[in-house]
Motif scaffolding. Structure first.
Motif, PDB file in Angstrom:
ATOM      1  N   THR A 110      86.575  46.016  70.164  1.00 38.58           N
ATOM      2  CA  THR A 110      86.436  44.845  69.293  1.00 38.58           C
ATOM      3  C   THR A 110      86.601  43.554  70.096  1.00 38.58           C
ATOM      4  OG1 THR A 110      87.289  46.061  67.386  1.00 38.58           O
ATOM      5  CG2 THR A 110      87.309  43.658  67.235  1.00 38.58           C
ATOM      6  N   GLY A 111      87.619  43.512  70.947  1.00 39.11           N
ATOM      7  CA  GLY A 111      87.934  42.284  71.664  1.00 39.11           C
ATOM      8  C   GLY A 111      86.884  41.882  72.693  1.00 39.11           C
ATOM      9  N   ILE A 112      86.427  42.830  73.500  1.00 36.88           N
ATOM     10  CA  ILE A 112      85.467  42.492  74.564  1.00 36.88           C
ATOM     11  C   ILE A 112      84.113  42.052  74.007  1.00 36.88           C
ATOM     12  CG2 ILE A 112      84.160  43.441  76.518  1.00 36.88           C
ATOM     13  CD1 ILE A 112      86.672  44.982  77.288  1.00 36.88           C
ATOM     14  N   PRO A 113      83.495  42.812  73.061  1.00 35.48           N
ATOM     15  CA  PRO A 113      82.230  42.301  72.503  1.00 35.48           C
ATOM     16  C   PRO A 113      82.412  41.000  71.723  1.00 35.48           C
ATOM     17  CG  PRO A 113      82.929  44.309  71.380  1.00 35.48           C
ATOM     18  CD  PRO A 113      83.796  44.164  72.575  1.00 35.48           C
ATOM     19  N   LEU A 114      83.598  40.787  71.143  1.00 42.34           N
ATOM     20  CA  LEU A 114      83.864  39.524  70.456  1.00 42.34           C
ATOM     21  C   LEU A 114      83.779  38.357  71.433  1.00 42.34           C
ATOM     22  CD1 LEU A 114      84.918  37.957  67.907  1.00 42.34           C
ATOM     23  CD2 LEU A 114      87.219  38.366  68.800  1.00 42.34           C
ATOM     24  N   VAL A 115      84.446  38.503  72.572  1.00 43.49           N
ATOM     25  CA  VAL A 115      84.435  37.438  73.589  1.00 43.49           C
ATOM     26  C   VAL A 115      83.030  37.251  74.161  1.00 43.49           C
ATOM     27  CG1 VAL A 115      85.305  36.772  75.859  1.00 43.49           C
ATOM     28  CG2 VAL A 115      86.865  37.752  74.167  1.00 43.49           C
ATOM     29  N   LEU A 116      82.355  38.357  74.472  1.00 40.57           N
ATOM     30  CA  LEU A 116      80.995  38.261  75.002  1.00 40.57           C
ATOM     31  C   LEU A 116      80.038  37.642  73.986  1.00 40.57           C
ATOM     32  CD1 LEU A 116      80.629  41.694  76.857  1.00 40.57           C
ATOM     33  CD2 LEU A 116      80.993  39.435  77.867  1.00 40.57           C
ATOM     34  N   ILE A 118      80.816  35.501  71.608  1.00 45.47           N
ATOM     35  CA  ILE A 118      81.094  34.058  71.558  1.00 45.47           C
ATOM     36  C   ILE A 118      80.441  33.364  72.754  1.00 45.47           C
ATOM     37  CG2 ILE A 118      82.912  32.318  71.746  1.00 45.47           C
ATOM     38  CD1 ILE A 118      84.716  34.212  70.150  1.00 45.47           C
ATOM     39  N   GLY A 119      80.549  34.001  73.920  1.00 44.11           N
ATOM     40  CA  GLY A 119      79.964  33.412  75.132  1.00 44.11           C
ATOM     41  C   GLY A 119      78.456  33.278  75.046  1.00 44.11           C
ATOM     42  N   VAL A 120      77.779  34.325  74.578  1.00 40.56           N
ATOM     43  CA  VAL A 120      76.321  34.268  74.495  1.00 40.56           C
ATOM     44  C   VAL A 120      75.877  33.288  73.414  1.00 40.56           C
ATOM     45  CG1 VAL A 120      75.881  36.101  72.785  1.00 40.56           C
ATOM     46  CG2 VAL A 120      74.268  35.739  74.641  1.00 40.56           C
ATOM     47  N   ALA A 121      76.678  33.128  72.366  1.00 41.82           N
ATOM     48  CA  ALA A 121      76.343  32.156  71.316  1.00 41.82           C
ATOM     49  C   ALA A 121      76.474  30.730  71.833  1.00 41.82           C
ATOM     50  CB  ALA A 121      77.249  32.364  70.105  1.00 41.82           C
ATOM     51  N   VAL A 144      78.963  34.915  65.542  1.00 37.78           N
ATOM     52  CA  VAL A 144      78.167  35.808  66.396  1.00 37.78           C
ATOM     53  C   VAL A 144      79.081  36.832  67.068  1.00 37.78           C
ATOM     54  CG1 VAL A 144      76.713  35.943  68.454  1.00 37.78           C
ATOM     55  CG2 VAL A 144      76.345  34.119  66.780  1.00 37.78           C
ATOM     56  N   GLY A 145      80.230  36.383  67.548  1.00 35.54           N
ATOM     57  CA  GLY A 145      81.170  37.290  68.178  1.00 35.54           C
ATOM     58  C   GLY A 145      81.626  38.392  67.247  1.00 35.54           C
ATOM     59  N   VAL A 146      81.948  38.027  66.006  1.00 36.79           N
ATOM     60  CA  VAL A 146      82.386  39.030  65.024  1.00 36.79           C
ATOM     61  C   VAL A 146      81.249  39.994  64.702  1.00 36.79           C
ATOM     62  CG1 VAL A 146      83.155  39.377  62.645  1.00 36.79           C
ATOM     63  CG2 VAL A 146      84.165  37.562  64.022  1.00 36.79           C
ATOM     64  N   VAL A 323      71.108  41.705  72.419  1.00 30.29           N
ATOM     65  CA  VAL A 323      71.068  43.170  72.353  1.00 30.29           C
ATOM     66  C   VAL A 323      71.796  43.775  73.548  1.00 30.29           C
ATOM     67  CG1 VAL A 323      69.567  45.196  72.464  1.00 30.29           C
ATOM     68  CG2 VAL A 323      68.962  43.278  70.978  1.00 30.29           C
ATOM     69  N   VAL A 324      71.507  43.258  74.745  1.00 30.17           N
ATOM     70  CA  VAL A 324      72.147  43.776  75.960  1.00 30.17           C
ATOM     71  C   VAL A 324      73.651  43.538  75.920  1.00 30.17           C
ATOM     72  CG1 VAL A 324      72.323  43.505  78.469  1.00 30.17           C
ATOM     73  CG2 VAL A 324      70.078  43.508  77.366  1.00 30.17           C
ATOM     74  N   VAL A 325      74.051  42.347  75.537  1.00 35.74           N
ATOM     75  CA  VAL A 325      75.482  42.023  75.459  1.00 35.74           C
ATOM     76  C   VAL A 325      76.185  42.908  74.434  1.00 35.74           C
ATOM     77  CG1 VAL A 325      77.106  40.248  74.670  1.00 35.74           C
ATOM     78  CG2 VAL A 325      75.294  39.656  76.282  1.00 35.74           C
ATOM     79  N   ALA A 326      75.512  43.144  73.313  1.00 41.37           N
ATOM     80  CA  ALA A 326      76.104  43.990  72.273  1.00 41.37           C
ATOM     81  C   ALA A 326      76.333  45.406  72.778  1.00 41.37           C
ATOM     82  CB  ALA A 326      75.201  44.004  71.040  1.00 41.37           C
ATOM     83  N   ILE A 327      75.353  45.951  73.486  1.00 43.12           N
ATOM     84  CA  ILE A 327      75.463  47.332  73.988  1.00 43.12           C
ATOM     85  C   ILE A 327      76.497  47.429  75.106  1.00 43.12           C
ATOM     86  CG2 ILE A 327      74.234  49.194  75.167  1.00 43.12           C
ATOM     87  CD1 ILE A 327      71.678  48.205  73.734  1.00 43.12           C
ATOM     88  N   VAL A 328      76.414  46.518  76.070  1.00 41.18           N
ATOM     89  CA  VAL A 328      77.362  46.547  77.185  1.00 41.18           C
ATOM     90  C   VAL A 328      78.784  46.306  76.682  1.00 41.18           C
ATOM     91  CG1 VAL A 328      78.071  45.370  79.304  1.00 41.18           C
ATOM     92  CG2 VAL A 328      75.649  45.848  78.885  1.00 41.18           C
ATOM     93  N   GLY A 329      78.936  45.341  75.784  1.00 40.67           N
ATOM     94  CA  GLY A 329      80.262  45.006  75.295  1.00 40.67           C
ATOM     95  C   GLY A 329      80.900  46.110  74.476  1.00 40.67           C
ATOM     96  N   LYS A 330      80.151  46.672  73.543  1.00 39.64           N
ATOM     97  CA  LYS A 330      80.723  47.671  72.635  1.00 39.64           C
ATOM     98  C   LYS A 330      80.776  49.048  73.278  1.00 39.64           C
ATOM     99  CE  LYS A 330      82.187  48.347  68.346  1.00 39.64           C
ATOM    100  NZ  LYS A 330      83.282  47.577  67.746  1.00 39.64           N
TER     101      LYS A 330
END
Length: 426
Positions: A110-116, A118-121, A144-146, A323-330
């Motif tokens: 939850t935390g890592i994709p949330l931060v990523l 926010i960053g991509v947004a 976006v992070g959530v 999409v890439v950030v979502a997959i890598v992050g989660k």
């Protein structure tokens, strides 16, 4: 449009929705996808991305504003019933038995994709027009992070059940991690909506009210349910009626305090008794919601999705980045946390693949943001694409992992994580 005019218009729209959903779902299942993928795609096909693009007159005739409102209301009924079923399928025992691992994977997932997210947004704010006028960039980035941090727990449960993975270690762990992920995500979503309101009041109301609600359900509602199911004088229909009243009351309360109806339905499902009598009520309550009303929600989401916006190269590139950030992050974070917690590579990787699916839950979050006035059409479309890609990839990747790992072992030496694994839809 008057009420007498809206009724037949709604019935016609409902027939079209159910026919399209059924046809597309059959095709999706034949392609090895879970039914929810067909339902998600159906909603997009009936929206401006296809029907509105090819036959705009037909779409405006089928879905005028009044009918859209009725479709939304019907979809909410489907969501409440569906999330009640998701809560009923959830077993707190699994979380308790592997609490340290679940806590580690859920925190990282939850935390890592949330931060990523926010960053991509933040990057997208200065790059493409994803902001809705009047909405703070901080709120948009947090949303976006959530949305990227969310897991589709109901869909995850469906995939695990359909593939016969409920008795495998990675299947039970993924269910527990997905449930905790979604609880954390809903709390964060309430915080973001409160931020948009510009006051700590909505946040305090949502969090404080949520705690009070959970305690009330756990202490009072559970006793009401228990007494109802031990009374020999109550028939199945009477138990069904009481269950529906409590469920809708819970949905009303959590919607009122800003946690939204699905949270109340999910908690009520967790607190619902288990056993043959309860199964009889659930088996009568859920099918109509899942088969008839839930497709209305997917269509409402599809009516707000405009993939034609992705013709803008910058927005398309931003969508692919998300999409890439979502997959890598989660997937990456959940896999890494499971490995650090001592899980073997095949188990950790499968947990990551399963919790990576966003599916229905991300669409619910997007619609919450839409109703709250946070999400622009461009951002809505981008995040729907994320939900579709991460959902569609789940079953094929699991099947590929099964085929790859089965080559390493003889038939009489299959490890535990492969013993119950079956192709999707089998």
């Amino acid at each position: 449009m008057t009420a007498s005019e809206a009724a037949p218009a709604f019935f016609l729209a409902a027939v079209v929705i159910l026919v399209v959903v059924r046809l597309v779902t059959l095709l999706a299942v034949k392609l090895g996808q879970p039914p929810v993928v067909g339902e998600m795609v159906s909603g997009v096909l009936l929206g401006p991305s296809l029907l509105g693009l090819l036959l705009p007159g037909v779409q405006s005739y089928l879905f005028p504003d009044t009918v859209r409102t009725l479709v939304y209301l019907g979809g909410q009924i489907g969501l409440v019933l569906y999330m009640f079923g998701a809560g009923y399928e959830f077993r707190t025992k699994t979380v308790r038995e592997s609490s340290k691992l679940v806590a580690a994977v859920s925190s990282a997932g939850t935390g890592i994709p949330l931060v990523l997210g926010i960053g991509v947004a933040v990057l997208g704010t200065g790059w493409v027009g994803i902001l809705k006028p009047g909405v703070s960039p901080v709120v948009s980035a947090a949303f976006v992070g959530v949305a990227i941090a969310i897991t589709a727990f109901p869909m995850l449960a469906r995939i695990i059940t359909e593939r016969g993975l409920t008795k495998t270690r990675f299947g039970s762990l993924a269910l527990a991690c997905g449930a905790v992920d979604d609880v954390l995500a809903w709390i964060l979503l309430a915080v973001v909506v409160g931020m948009h309101a510009g006051s700590v009041g909505p946040i305090a109301l949502a969090l404080g009210g949520g705690v009070v609600f959970a305690l009330f359900v756990w202490i009072v509602a559970r006793r009401v349910f228990a007494k109802m199911f031990t009374s020999p004088r109550m028939s199945v229909d009477q138990r069904l009626l009481v269950t529906a009243m409590i469920l809708f009351a819970a949905a009303w309360f959590t919607d009122t305090i800003g946690l939204y109806a699905v949270f109340g339905a999910f908690i009520t499902g967790i607190a619902f008794p288990r056993g043959e009598a309860a199964d009889a009520v659930v088996s009568k309550l859920l099918p109509v919601g899942n088969i008839v009303f839930l497709p209305l929600f997917f269509t409402y989401s599809g009516l707000n999705t405009r993939f034609a916006l992705l013709a803008d190269p910058n927005l398309l590139l931003f969508a692919l980045l998300c999409v890439v950030v979502a997959i890598v992050g989660k997937l990456g974070a959940s896999w890494g946390a499971a490995r650090l917690a001592g899980e073997p590579q095949p188990v950790a990787l499968r947990i990551g693949v399963l919790v990576n699916a966003r599916g229905l839950m991300q669409l619910i979050a997007l619609n919450v943001g839409l109703q709250a006035g946070i999400v622009s059409p461009a951002l809505f479309t981008v995040l729907v694409l994320v939900a579709l890609v991460t959902t569609i990839m789940t079953a094929p990747v699991l099947s590929w992992l099964d085929r790859r790992d089965r080559k390493k072992y003889s038939a009489d030496q299959l490890p535990e994580f492969l013993l119950s694994a079956q192709p999707a839809g089998k």
